[in-house]
Scaffold this motif. Structure first.
Motif, PDB file in Angstrom:
ATOM      1  N   LYS A 337      45.192  24.509  20.462  1.00  0.00           N
ATOM      2  CA  LYS A 337      43.438  24.235  21.309  1.00  0.00           C
ATOM      3  C   LYS A 337      43.322  25.594  21.564  1.00  0.00           C
ATOM      4  N   ARG A 338      41.619  25.894  21.446  1.00  0.00           N
ATOM      5  CA  ARG A 338      40.844  26.500  22.391  1.00  0.00           C
ATOM      6  C   ARG A 338      40.446  25.553  23.799  1.00  0.00           C
ATOM      7  N   VAL A 339      41.151  26.899  24.925  1.00  0.00           N
ATOM      8  CA  VAL A 339      41.457  26.798  26.226  1.00  0.00           C
ATOM      9  C   VAL A 339      39.726  27.041  26.931  1.00  0.00           C
ATOM     10  N   TYR A 340      40.005  25.654  27.890  1.00  0.00           N
ATOM     11  CA  TYR A 340      38.394  26.242  28.209  1.00  0.00           C
ATOM     12  C   TYR A 340      38.537  26.980  29.948  1.00  0.00           C
ATOM     13  N   VAL A 341      37.965  27.429  30.904  1.00  0.00           N
ATOM     14  CA  VAL A 341      38.070  27.405  32.324  1.00  0.00           C
ATOM     15  C   VAL A 341      37.480  26.409  33.418  1.00  0.00           C
ATOM     16  N   ARG A 342      37.723  25.292  33.530  1.00  0.00           N
ATOM     17  CA  ARG A 342      36.810  24.097  34.605  1.00  0.00           C
ATOM     18  C   ARG A 342      36.277  25.101  35.518  1.00  0.00           C
ATOM     19  N   ARG A 343      37.195  25.290  36.611  1.00  0.00           N
ATOM     20  CA  ARG A 343      36.793  26.852  37.652  1.00  0.00           C
ATOM     21  C   ARG A 343      37.842  27.986  38.157  1.00  0.00           C
ATOM     22  N   ILE A 344      36.950  28.418  38.345  1.00  0.00           N
ATOM     23  CA  ILE A 344      37.756  29.872  39.087  1.00  0.00           C
ATOM     24  C   ILE A 344      37.448  29.793  40.855  1.00  0.00           C
ATOM     25  N   ASN A 345      38.495  30.105  41.414  1.00  0.00           N
ATOM     26  CA  ASN A 345      38.829  29.631  42.751  1.00  0.00           C
ATOM     27  C   ASN A 345      38.877  30.859  43.345  1.00  0.00           C
ATOM     28  N   MET A 346      38.427  31.069  44.956  1.00  0.00           N
ATOM     29  CA  MET A 346      38.502  32.273  45.548  1.00  0.00           C
ATOM     30  C   MET A 346      39.719  32.251  46.688  1.00  0.00           C
ATOM     31  N   ARG A 347      41.116  32.777  47.240  1.00  0.00           N
ATOM     32  CA  ARG A 347      41.617  32.276  47.720  1.00  0.00           C
ATOM     33  C   ARG A 347      41.660  33.411  49.262  1.00  0.00           C
ATOM     34  N   LEU A 384      38.351  47.581  43.592  1.00  0.00           N
ATOM     35  CA  LEU A 384      37.133  47.987  45.449  1.00  0.00           C
ATOM     36  C   LEU A 384      37.795  48.106  46.726  1.00  0.00           C
ATOM     37  N   GLY A 385      39.498  48.966  46.885  1.00  0.00           N
ATOM     38  CA  GLY A 385      39.613  48.783  47.877  1.00  0.00           C
ATOM     39  C   GLY A 385      39.691  47.865  49.003  1.00  0.00           C
ATOM     40  N   TYR A 386      38.869  46.734  48.886  1.00  0.00           N
ATOM     41  CA  TYR A 386      39.293  45.756  49.989  1.00  0.00           C
ATOM     42  C   TYR A 386      40.220  44.882  50.837  1.00  0.00           C
ATOM     43  N   PHE A 387      41.791  44.976  49.653  1.00  0.00           N
ATOM     44  CA  PHE A 387      42.733  44.307  49.331  1.00  0.00           C
ATOM     45  C   PHE A 387      43.530  45.066  49.088  1.00  0.00           C
ATOM     46  N   GLU A 388      44.767  44.357  49.764  1.00  0.00           N
ATOM     47  CA  GLU A 388      46.064  45.325  49.928  1.00  0.00           C
ATOM     48  C   GLU A 388      47.055  45.273  48.274  1.00  0.00           C
ATOM     49  N   SER A 389      46.865  43.553  47.698  1.00  0.00           N
ATOM     50  CA  SER A 389      47.268  43.128  47.431  1.00  0.00           C
ATOM     51  C   SER A 389      46.094  41.960  46.101  1.00  0.00           C
ATOM     52  N   VAL A 390      45.720  41.809  45.042  1.00  0.00           N
ATOM     53  CA  VAL A 390      45.396  40.784  43.770  1.00  0.00           C
ATOM     54  C   VAL A 390      46.249  40.506  43.086  1.00  0.00           C
ATOM     55  N   ASN A 391      46.109  38.887  43.333  1.00  0.00           N
ATOM     56  CA  ASN A 391      47.147  38.017  41.811  1.00  0.00           C
ATOM     57  C   ASN A 391      45.877  36.713  41.385  1.00  0.00           C
ATOM     58  N   ASP A 405      42.541  26.536  35.802  1.00  0.00           N
ATOM     59  CA  ASP A 405      41.603  26.940  36.677  1.00  0.00           C
ATOM     60  C   ASP A 405      42.173  28.506  36.374  1.00  0.00           C
ATOM     61  N   VAL A 406      41.132  29.513  36.635  1.00  0.00           N
ATOM     62  CA  VAL A 406      41.871  30.446  37.054  1.00  0.00           C
ATOM     63  C   VAL A 406      41.050  30.975  38.482  1.00  0.00           C
ATOM     64  N   ASN A 407      42.685  30.577  39.464  1.00  0.00           N
ATOM     65  CA  ASN A 407      42.956  31.063  41.130  1.00  0.00           C
ATOM     66  C   ASN A 407      42.973  32.458  41.225  1.00  0.00           C
ATOM     67  N   TYR A 408      42.598  33.185  41.934  1.00  0.00           N
ATOM     68  CA  TYR A 408      42.681  35.043  42.858  1.00  0.00           C
ATOM     69  C   TYR A 408      42.561  34.964  43.572  1.00  0.00           C
ATOM     70  N   SER A 409      43.781  35.320  44.166  1.00  0.00           N
ATOM     71  CA  SER A 409      44.672  35.013  45.899  1.00  0.00           C
ATOM     72  C   SER A 409      44.280  36.869  45.876  1.00  0.00           C
ATOM     73  N   VAL A 410      43.777  37.392  47.061  1.00  0.00           N
ATOM     74  CA  VAL A 410      43.822  37.757  47.993  1.00  0.00           C
ATOM     75  C   VAL A 410      44.404  38.528  49.053  1.00  0.00           C
ATOM     76  N   VAL A 411      44.861  39.635  49.065  1.00  0.00           N
ATOM     77  CA  VAL A 411      45.026  39.955  50.392  1.00  0.00           C
ATOM     78  C   VAL A 411      44.185  41.188  51.562  1.00  0.00           C
ATOM     79  N   GLU A 412      43.635  40.990  51.964  1.00  0.00           N
ATOM     80  CA  GLU A 412      42.293  41.600  52.875  1.00  0.00           C
ATOM     81  C   GLU A 412      43.005  42.901  53.756  1.00  0.00           C
TER      82      GLU A 412
END
Length: 748
Positions: A337-347, A384-391, A405-412
């Motif tokens: 099935k074609r998959v859709y993105v419900r939400r994109i979350n930033m953490r 961007l250079g603002y984050f130590e890591s991005v997952n 859902d697409v969840n991006y987690s960053v360490v500033e």
């Protein structure tokens, strides 16, 4: 247990109603814990038949080494003797394996500080430790375990370890090979006999896991070359009696060579077939290759993922003709099935605004999920250079079959700096600097910079502002104003100095995901200072043109950037083409054109190869004869052609001082590798390089200078450090050689 069941206090009465339960002998364990496990409650009738299950239930907890039951009137008495707890585990003699690793290994079998001590578990300790050390090739291991009694029913465990020497691989044999010789096959192995680099690679130390990986590589080697019936019949690993040398024998059966008869695509292809056909890396008449077939399957799956079919399956179905020695390969496409993105979350972005992150995203909410866009969005956040890591994670939405859902987690990391420091360069000497910068003002993504730098060569004051998203479409805008005084003589150049006041305005326009145009307008006032030691070339220029110049220059630049990271990239490339010209009517009329390209090739997990090339040319026009000498190009130094002193390659003036030229050619080939014995060193790298370059007044390739050597770069908390040890290959008597070079306190 039998004594308890036969004791007169229980056996004397067939049954009684339990009016109370008492537990005797507890030291560390609470009575409530016993009541939880005891299958008897107050008010119940207790019989002899219940005694056995009650005692077994308490023994299963592992807390006790002795349990008896007694009756005193209507009270059930539970007498227990607790097992001691482990107060401390001390390791002695372990060097190859850290104490933390050994503690984790013993914890996995139930032996750890704070746990109940069980001698049955202690008997497994030696077996587990041997397993750990054997996996590191240490077969001469000796272990002695002492258990000492401590107060409050505790014990201390002292484990003495004699690791012995690492067993080295003496010989590796492959038996049964006929098509490929032994040496060719052993090149596929990570394991090897002792060689000059074994002290670093440790490839001569036997490991069961490494051998398994080597056997899989050997299997892949044959399967990728058409031997689909290849098999490893057996593997023997023998160790000498002194446990210092290991012999490995691998028995193989090669089988026959198979070719592809036909290749077919079937199933629900979704995209036009001609697009998928272009992704197929195997064809009729070719020797069968499992690697190419697997890459074809992945390429088709990734292409479907770009259309939203994130869970597409592309199954390889081979039909083998044993008589003709051919394979008919069918790729069966099941897109799902074609998959859709419900939400994109930033953490994790506690300071940076959500909009700063979201404007970098290429995957949108409520649209179908594209694996390429999701990964590209991650890369843009990292750049961007603002984050130590991005997952990034893509969990499915519960209760649906076609949403994620697409969840991006960053360490500033700190994006603002208030710095006052000292750097040192072999050319510039001691560099004093003060810098107030904020790359992410108030979490907006805008950059503000106020800097002061002072060295033997340059004194500089500068204020700058840059907005990468001046418009929603990604058009950038910035400006800067500054003053600098430069003593060229201190930079190994001709004897003169300049005082420059400048102001500039720039803006950039994105053309697509990887290309960008940049426009600059710069107004500059230059004051030229000479002395009695100034060369005739410069004095003639001053007599002809004067010593004060006001110029207005415009420039345009194009950048194509596919690098995976801004700092220490390992894949991708970058091209830059720029052109600058002063407008007619300026005190000096000249132009400059340059092109620079670099490409990174990942060779292995920790190996990266870089190629870099740069050419530049400038000249005067109108009333200005030639490119002004203070706009000349220079080469040589740790940032250019290493092994030659800074700025010293190329033409010289009448005083035999480096004078630079109107054209420049630079070429580099460099292999980057990690620092030995340092794990996860993301801010430091080593390299071996070949540099070539020259500066002249007309692209004189015959004057190219070459050098080879080793380099090191470290992005330290105090600034960037670059070092190199280089050997010039064709220096002449006028060249200024410098084998060891370093620079600290400036960017790469």
């Amino acid at each position: 247990m039998l004594a308890a069941l036969a004791s007169p206090t229980v056996k004397g009465a067939d049954s009684f109603v339990v009016e109370d339960i008492q537990v005797r002998g507890l030291q560390r364990i609470s009575a409530g814990t016993v009541f939880n496990y005891l299958p008897v409650n107050i008010g119940e009738k207790f019989t002899v038949q219940k005694a056995g299950p009650s005692i077994r239930a308490l023994f299963k907890t592992g807390f006790f080494k002795d349990i008896t039951l007694e009756r005193e009137g209507g009270t059930l008495i539970v007498n227990v003797v607790e097992r001691p707890s482990i107060a401390k585990i001390i390791f002695e003699g372990n060097k190859d394996l850290s104490t933390e690793d050994l503690q984790k290994a013993l914890n996995s079998i139930g032996l750890a500080e704070g746990k109940v001590f069980n001698r049955l578990v202690l008997e497994k300790v030696e077996q587990e430790l041997r397993r750990q050390y054997f996996s590191h090739g240490k077969y001469g291991l000796k272990i002695k375990t002492d258990v000492s009694r401590l107060t409050r029913n505790r014990v201390g465990i002292h484990i003495k370890i004699s690791e012995g020497r690492v067993a080295k691989i003496k010989q590796i044999n492959v038996v049964g090979n006929k098509v490929f010789d032994k040496d060719e096959l052993l090149k596929q192995f990570e394991l090897s006999t002792t060689n000059l680099l074994s002290f670093y690679t440790k490839d001569d130390q036997y490991s069961k896991q490494k051998l398994s990986a080597d056997l899989e590589r050997l299997r892949s080697y044959y399967l990728d070359r058409g031997y689909i019936n290849f098999a490893i019949d057996s593997t023997q690993v023998a160790i000498t009696p002194d446990k210092k040398e290991i012999y490995i024998t691998v028995n193989v059966k090669e089988g026959e060579l198979y070719t592809l008869e036909k290749v077919k695509l079937t199933g629900n292809l979704i995209v036009p077939p001609e697009e998928l056909i272009g992704l197929v890396q195997v064809g009729p008449g070719e020797i069968f290759s499992r690697k190419n077939a697997t890459q074809t399957s992945k390429a088709i799956s990734d292409r479907l993922g770009d259309e939203g079919y994130a869970f597409a399956n592309v199954n390889m179905v081979p039909e083998i003709d044993e008589e003709q020695k051919t394979v008919a390969m069918t790729f069966f496409v099941d897109p799902g099935k074609r998959v859709y993105v419900r939400r994109i979350n930033m953490r994790g972005n506690t300071k940076t605004r959500d909009e700063v992150l979201r404007r970098e995203l290429r995957q949108m909410e409520s649209s179908w999920a594209s694996t390429a866009k999701i990964e590209r969005s991650k890369t843009r956040l990292e750049r961007l250079g603002y984050f130590e890591s991005v997952n990034v994670e893509t969990p499915p939405v519960v209760g649906t079959a076609d949403q994620i859902d697409v969840n991006y987690s960053v360490v500033e990391k700190a994006s603002g700096n208030l710095m006052a420091g000292v750097g040192f360069s072999q050319t510039q000497g001691i560099v004093f600097n003060a810098n107030i910068s904020q790359d992410n003002v108030f979490g907006s993504g805008k950059r503000v910079n106020l800097a002061f730098n002072n060295s033997d060569i340059t004194t500089q004051y500068r204020f700058g502002y840059f907005d990468p998203y001046f418009t929603l479409d990604g058009v950038s805008m910035g400006y800067d104003i500054g003053y600098s005084a430069r003593d060229a003589n201190q930079a190994n150049i001709s004897n003169y100095s300049t005082d420059v006041i400048n102001s500039g305005f720039n803006f950039g326009i994105p053309l697509n995901e990887f290309d960008r145009l940049r426009f600059n307008i710069d107004l500059k006032h230059t004051k030229l200072n000479t002395s009695s030691f100034t060369s005739t070339e410069i004095t003639n220029f001053v007599e002809d043109q004067g010593d004060k110049f006001l110029t207005l220059a415009t420039s345009i630049g194009w950048t194509h950037d596919t690098l995976n990271r801004a700092i220490f990239p390992s894949a991708g490339g970058q091209q830059r083409l720029s052109a600058l010209a002063t407008i007619p009517g300026s005190d000096l009329e000249y132009y400059k054109v340059s092109y620079k390209q670099q490409q990174y090739f990942p060779l292995a997990k920790d190996l990266t190869f870089r190629l870099l090339g740069e050419v530049a040319y400038g000249d005067g026009y109108g009333d200005t004869d030639g490119l002004p000498f203070f706009e000349h190009y220079f080469a040589g130094g740790v940032r250019s052609v290493r092994g030659f002193n800074d700025n010293t390659i190329g033409p010289r003036d009448s005083n035999n001082r480096p004078f630079g030229g109107s054209s420049k050619i630079i070429g580099k080939a460099e292999l980057f590798f990690p620092v030995p014995f340092i794990e996860d060193a993301k801010s430091i790298r080593l390299g071996s390089f070949f540099d070539a370059g020259t500066v002249s007044d007309g692209f004189e390739v015959s004057n190219l200078r070459y050098s080879v050597g080793l380099s090191g770069e470290w992005l330290s908390p105090f600034g960037a450090l670059a070092v190199s040890v280089a050997l010039p290959l064709n220096a002449d008597e006028n060249d200024d050689e410098q084998m060891f070079q370093f620079s600290f306190g400036s960017g790469f």
